[in-house]
Design a protein around this motif. Structure first.
Motif, short mmCIF file in Angstrom:
data_model
loop_
_atom_site.label_atom_id
_atom_site.label_comp_id
_atom_site.label_asym_id
_atom_site.label_seq_id
_atom_site.Cartn_x
_atom_site.Cartn_y
_atom_site.Cartn_z
N GLU A 249 0.05 -27.33 17.78
CA GLU A 249 1.20 -26.96 16.96
C GLU A 249 1.67 -28.12 16.11
N GLY A 250 1.61 -29.34 16.66
CA GLY A 250 1.99 -30.50 15.85
C GLY A 250 1.04 -30.71 14.68
N TRP A 251 -0.27 -30.53 14.95
CA TRP A 251 -1.25 -30.67 13.87
C TRP A 251 -1.03 -29.59 12.79
N ASN A 252 -0.80 -28.36 13.21
CA ASN A 252 -0.57 -27.27 12.24
C ASN A 252 0.67 -27.54 11.40
N SER A 253 1.73 -28.04 12.04
CA SER A 253 2.95 -28.32 11.29
C SER A 253 2.73 -29.45 10.30
N TRP A 254 2.03 -30.51 10.72
CA TRP A 254 1.80 -31.64 9.82
C TRP A 254 0.89 -31.24 8.66
N SER A 255 -0.17 -30.48 8.96
CA SER A 255 -1.08 -30.06 7.90
C SER A 255 -0.38 -29.10 6.93
N GLY A 256 0.51 -28.24 7.43
CA GLY A 256 1.25 -27.35 6.54
C GLY A 256 2.17 -28.11 5.61
N ASP A 257 2.86 -29.12 6.16
CA ASP A 257 3.73 -29.92 5.30
C ASP A 257 2.93 -30.66 4.24
N MET A 258 1.77 -31.19 4.63
CA MET A 258 0.92 -31.88 3.66
C MET A 258 0.45 -30.92 2.57
N TRP A 259 0.09 -29.73 2.93
CA TRP A 259 -0.38 -28.76 1.93
C TRP A 259 0.76 -28.34 0.98
N ASP A 260 1.96 -28.22 1.50
CA ASP A 260 3.10 -27.92 0.62
C ASP A 260 3.32 -29.04 -0.39
N ASP A 261 3.17 -30.31 0.08
CA ASP A 261 3.33 -31.43 -0.84
C ASP A 261 2.24 -31.42 -1.91
N VAL A 262 1.01 -31.11 -1.52
CA VAL A 262 -0.08 -31.05 -2.50
C VAL A 262 0.17 -29.92 -3.50
N ARG A 263 0.67 -28.79 -3.02
CA ARG A 263 0.99 -27.70 -3.94
C ARG A 263 2.06 -28.06 -4.93
N GLN A 264 2.98 -28.94 -4.53
CA GLN A 264 4.00 -29.40 -5.46
C GLN A 264 3.39 -30.29 -6.54
N LEU A 265 2.33 -31.01 -6.22
CA LEU A 265 1.72 -31.90 -7.21
C LEU A 265 0.85 -31.13 -8.21
N ILE A 266 0.08 -30.20 -7.70
CA ILE A 266 -0.84 -29.44 -8.57
C ILE A 266 -0.51 -27.97 -8.39
N ARG A 267 -0.18 -27.29 -9.52
CA ARG A 267 0.20 -25.89 -9.47
C ARG A 267 -0.58 -25.15 -10.56
N ILE A 268 -1.26 -24.11 -10.20
CA ILE A 268 -2.06 -23.31 -11.14
C ILE A 268 -1.43 -21.93 -11.23
N ARG A 269 -1.13 -21.51 -12.47
CA ARG A 269 -0.54 -20.21 -12.71
C ARG A 269 -1.25 -19.54 -13.87
N ARG A 270 -1.27 -18.23 -13.83
CA ARG A 270 -1.82 -17.46 -14.92
C ARG A 270 -0.68 -16.82 -15.70
N VAL A 271 -0.63 -17.14 -16.98
CA VAL A 271 0.43 -16.65 -17.85
C VAL A 271 -0.23 -15.85 -18.96
N ASP A 272 0.12 -14.57 -19.05
CA ASP A 272 -0.45 -13.71 -20.08
C ASP A 272 0.16 -13.95 -21.45
N THR A 273 1.38 -14.48 -21.48
CA THR A 273 2.05 -14.75 -22.77
C THR A 273 2.29 -16.24 -22.87
N PRO A 274 1.40 -16.95 -23.55
CA PRO A 274 1.56 -18.41 -23.64
C PRO A 274 2.85 -18.82 -24.35
N GLU A 275 3.37 -17.99 -25.26
CA GLU A 275 4.59 -18.38 -25.96
C GLU A 275 5.79 -18.46 -25.03
N ALA A 276 5.69 -17.84 -23.84
CA ALA A 276 6.80 -17.92 -22.89
C ALA A 276 6.96 -19.32 -22.34
N LEU A 277 5.87 -20.13 -22.35
CA LEU A 277 5.97 -21.50 -21.86
C LEU A 277 6.51 -22.47 -22.89
N MET A 278 6.59 -22.03 -24.17
CA MET A 278 6.99 -22.93 -25.25
C MET A 278 8.45 -22.77 -25.65
#
Length: 379
Positions: free
Chosen positions: A260-289
Motif C-alpha cells: 500500500e505504501g508503494w502504491n500510494s507513492w507511485s500514484g503521487d509520482m504519477w500525478d506529479d508527472v501528469r502535471q508536468l506533461i498533459r496531452i489533450r485533443r482539441v477539435d477547435t484550435p481557436e478555443a486555445l487562442m
C-alpha cells in the motif's frame, strides 16, 4: 282777703288764716321740689349717657357699615370689571362660534349637495349595473385571452374566468346562465392543459447562469484535471457519530503495508508527472487562442443567451427558447473544458431544460366572449 272760719270750729281752737296757710305751703314747696328734682336729674343724666352711648354706638356702626359698603362697592367694581372682561370674551367667542357655525353650515350645504349628486350618480349607475358588469367582464376576459395567447398565462386566465363567474353569480339572474355555462366550458379547457413547470426550468437556468464564471475554459493556463478515480484507503479505526474511537484498527500484515505504501507513492509520482506533461485533443484550435478579454466577453455572451432563453420561456416563445439553448450548449462544448465536473453539471442542467416541452397550443376564451357580446347585443 279776709278768711272766714269754718262753722264747725270748736271754741278755744286756733283759727289759721289764709295768709298763714299760704306761707306754710310756700315753705314746704322748695323741699318737695328739691326732693323731686334729684331723681329727675339722675334720670336725665342716665338718659343723656344712654343717648350718648347709643349715638356713639350708632355712629360706630354707621362707620363700620360705610366701610363695609365701601369694601363691597370696591369688590363689586372689581367683579363688574371681571364680568365685563368675561362678557367681552364671551362676545368674542360667540362671534368666533358664529363664524365657525357659518362655515359648518356652508360645508353642510356643500356636503348635502355632494350627497345629492352621489345619490343621483348611484341611481344612474344602478340603472345600468348589469351593463357595466358585463362590460367589465368583457374587458377582463379580453385581456386574459390576450395574455393566454401571448405569454401562455394559464393561471391568470383561470383567475379571470373565476372572477367573472363569481360576479355573475351575485345577481342570480336566469339570463346569465348561458354566459356562466360558456365560462365553465373555457375553465374546463384550461384545466385540461398539460402543466409546464416554468418555475423549475427558470431555476435551472438561473443555476447555470450563476456557474458560468466558475467554469474552466480551454484557454486557461491550468485547465482542470479530469476527476480522478477514488482510491481504496486504509482500514481506519471504527468511530461513532461523535468521532470517538470505538475500537482499535484491525492489524495489517507487513507485506500489505509495504504494498500500500508503494502504491500510494507511485500514484503521487504519477500525478506529479501528469502535471508536468498533459496531452489533450482539441477539435477547435481557436478555443486555445482566446485572450483574457475575449474569454470574459465569451462568458458574458453565454449568460446573455441563457437570459434570453429564460425570457423566451416566460413568454412561451418556443423557437427563441430552443435557439438560445442550442447556442449556449455549443459555446460550452467548444470553448469550455468539458472534462471538468462543474462543466458536466452545467451541461446536464441544460439538457434537462431543453427536454421541457413548451409547444402547447393555448385555447382561446372565444366561447365566454361570444356569450357576453351576444347578451349585450340583445339587451
Amino acid at each position: 282777703m279776709p278768711t272766714h272760719s269754718e262753722p264747725n270750729a270748736t271754741p278755744g281752737s286756733t283759727v289759721t288764716t289764709a295768709p298763714q296757710a299760704a306761707d306754710q305751703s310756700g315753705a314746704r314747696a322748695p323741699s318737695l321740689l328739691t326732693q323731686l328734682q334729684k331723681p329727675t336729674s339722675i334720670a336725665i343724666i342716665v338718659l343723656a349717657v344712654l343717648l350718648a352711648a347709643q349715638s356713639w354706638s350708632s355712629s360706630s356702626k354707621i362707620r363700620n357699615l360705610r366701610e363695609e359698603v365701601a369694601k363691597r362697592l370696591q369688590k363689586g367694581d372689581v367683579s363688574n370689571a371681571e364680568t365685563g372682561a368675561l362678557a367681552r370674551n364671551v362676545q368674542e367667542g360667540t362671534k368666533e362660534l358664529q363664524i365657525k357655525v357659518g362655515a359648518l353650515e356652508n360645508r353642510q350645504s356643500e356636503t348635502q349637495s355632494q350627497q345629492l349628486a352621489l345619490e343621483q350618480l348611484y341611481n344612474d349607475l344602478s340603472k345600468n349595473r348589469d351593463e357595466w358588469a358585463l362590460t367589465e367582464i368583457e374587458q377582463v376576459l379580453s385581456t386574459a385571452s390576450q395574455q393566454l395567447q401571448l405569454a401562455g398565462n394559464v393561471p391568470g386566465a383561470l383567475i379571470a374566468l373565476q372572477n367573472a363567474d363569481r360576479s355573475l353569480s351575485r345577481s342570480d339572474k336566469p339570463q346569465f346562465i348561458t354566459i356562466r355555462r360558456a365560462i365553465g366550458r373555457d375553465m374546463e379547457k384550461l384545466k385540461a392543459l398539460p402543466s409546464v413547470d416554468s418555475t423549475g426550468v427558470a431555476l435551472r437556468l438561473d443555476a447555470v447562469i450563476a456557474q458560468i464564471d466558475a467554469l474552466p475554459m480551454l484557454s486557461d493556463e491550468k485547465p482542470a484535471l479530469p476527476a480522478a478515480p477514488v482510491k481504496p484507503g486504509k482500514v481506519q479505526a471504527v468511530k461513532d457519530a461523535n468521532g470517538k474511537l470505538v475500537g482499535p484498527p484491525a492489524p495489517e500484515p507487513l507485506l500489505q503495508q509495504v504494498r500500500e505504501g508503494w502504491n500510494s507513492w507511485s500514484g503521487d509520482m504519477w500525478d506529479d508527472v501528469r502535471q508536468l506533461i498533459r496531452i489533450r485533443r482539441v477539435d477547435t484550435p481557436e478555443a486555445l487562442m482566446l485572450s483574457p478579454t475575449q474569454s470574459y466577453f465569451l462568458r458574458e455572451n453565454v449568460k446573455l443567451r441563457l437570459l434570453n432563453a429564460r425570457m423566451a420561456l416566460l413568454s412561451r416563445n418556443e423557437t427563441a427558447f430552443r435557439n438560445d439553448l442550442i447556442a449556449a450548449q455549443d459555446a460550452l462544448a467548444k470553448y469550455f473544458d468539458t472534462r471538468a465536473r462543474v462543466t458536466q453539471t452545467a451541461q446536464a442542467l441544460l439538457r434537462q431544460v431543453q427536454a421541457s416541452n413548451l409547444a402547447i397550443e393555448m385555447p382561446t376564451l372565444s366561447d365566454s366572449l361570444t356569450a357576453v357580446r351576444n347578451y349585450k347585443a340583445k339587451s
